[in-house]
Design a protein around this motif. Structure first.
Motif, PDB file in Angstrom:
ATOM      1  N   PRO A  12       0.837  -1.206   0.000  1.00 32.91           N
ATOM      2  CA  PRO A  12       0.000   0.000   0.000  1.00 32.91           C
ATOM      3  C   PRO A  12       0.874   1.259   0.000  1.00 32.91           C
ATOM      4  CG  PRO A  12      -0.486  -1.398   1.906  1.00 32.91           C
ATOM      5  CD  PRO A  12       0.682  -1.983   1.210  1.00 32.91           C
ATOM      6  N   SER A  14       0.510   3.859   1.558  1.00 31.26           N
ATOM      7  CA  SER A  14       0.654   4.390   2.918  1.00 31.26           C
ATOM      8  C   SER A  14       1.911   3.855   3.606  1.00 31.26           C
ATOM      9  CB  SER A  14      -0.580   4.056   3.749  1.00 31.26           C
ATOM     10  OG  SER A  14      -0.753   2.655   3.829  1.00 31.26           O
ATOM     11  N   LEU A  37       0.044   0.073  -4.340  1.00 34.32           N
ATOM     12  CA  LEU A  37      -1.402   0.249  -4.444  1.00 34.32           C
ATOM     13  C   LEU A  37      -1.832   1.602  -3.911  1.00 34.32           C
ATOM     14  CD1 LEU A  37      -2.506  -3.208  -3.009  1.00 34.32           C
ATOM     15  CD2 LEU A  37      -2.253  -2.581  -5.407  1.00 34.32           C
ATOM     16  N   ARG A  38      -2.711   2.236  -4.633  1.00 32.29           N
ATOM     17  CA  ARG A  38      -3.349   3.476  -4.183  1.00 32.29           C
ATOM     18  C   ARG A  38      -4.843   3.259  -4.337  1.00 32.29           C
ATOM     19  NH1 ARG A  38      -1.585   9.006  -6.696  1.00 32.29           N
ATOM     20  NH2 ARG A  38      -0.984   9.741  -4.663  1.00 32.29           N
ATOM     21  N   ASN A  39      -5.573   3.415  -3.239  1.00 35.69           N
ATOM     22  CA  ASN A  39      -7.012   3.133  -3.223  1.00 35.69           C
ATOM     23  C   ASN A  39      -7.303   1.714  -3.730  1.00 35.69           C
ATOM     24  OD1 ASN A  39      -7.556   5.759  -2.293  1.00 35.69           O
ATOM     25  ND2 ASN A  39      -7.543   6.534  -4.390  1.00 35.69           N
ATOM     26  N   ASN A  40      -6.467   0.790  -3.291  1.00 38.57           N
ATOM     27  CA  ASN A  40      -6.583  -0.632  -3.639  1.00 38.57           C
ATOM     28  C   ASN A  40      -6.455  -0.932  -5.126  1.00 38.57           C
ATOM     29  OD1 ASN A  40      -6.893  -1.482  -0.951  1.00 38.57           O
ATOM     30  ND2 ASN A  40      -9.077  -0.969  -1.006  1.00 38.57           N
ATOM     31  N   GLU A  41      -5.847  -0.038  -5.863  1.00 37.59           N
ATOM     32  CA  GLU A  41      -5.611  -0.241  -7.291  1.00 37.59           C
ATOM     33  C   GLU A  41      -4.113  -0.188  -7.556  1.00 37.59           C
ATOM     34  OE1 GLU A  41      -7.734  -0.758  -9.900  1.00 37.59           O
ATOM     35  OE2 GLU A  41      -9.448  -0.813  -8.547  1.00 37.59           O
ATOM     36  N   THR A  43      -1.007   1.153  -8.916  1.00 39.54           N
ATOM     37  CA  THR A  43      -0.767   2.488  -9.440  1.00 39.54           C
ATOM     38  C   THR A  43       0.672   2.676  -9.921  1.00 39.54           C
ATOM     39  OG1 THR A  43      -2.423   3.339  -7.927  1.00 39.54           O
ATOM     40  CG2 THR A  43      -0.972   4.947  -8.913  1.00 39.54           C
TER      41      THR A  43
END
Length: 91
Positions: A12, A14, A37-41, A43
């Motif tokens: 993630p 984060s 991953l950004r917003n569960n996608e 990226t």
């Protein structure tokens, strides 16, 4: 288009704000990129230098092959001088 990413390569975004960047970079292995991953996608993808250079070289070879194909097919422009080419490019 769907992207298949192994679960063990996902990180993630984060993680990077919580001091986990070095751990994420350490997970990057030859042929085993880390997917951010950004917003569960998916990226971003982190690859090591060797993999990046291979990818870039393949891209250059593909671009060169396409340029050769265009020349052989008679596509594109023909210039009688460098100045004529410059004028075309500046237009």
């Amino acid at each position: 288009m769907s992207i298949e990413v192994p679960l063990d390569t996902m990180v993630p975004i984060s993680t990077f704000s919580r001091g986990g960047a070095s751990k994420a970079f350490a997970r990057v292995k030859d042929g085993r990129p880390v997917t951010v991953l950004r917003n569960n996608e998916p990226t971003y993808v982190i690859v090591d230098r060797h993999d990046y250079e291979e990818l870039r070289q393949a891209q250059i070879e593909q671009e060169n092959a396409e340029a050769r194909r265009q020349v052989e097919a008679g596509e594109g422009h023909t210039f009688s001088s460098v100045q004529e080419m410059r004028n075309f490019l500046d237009a």
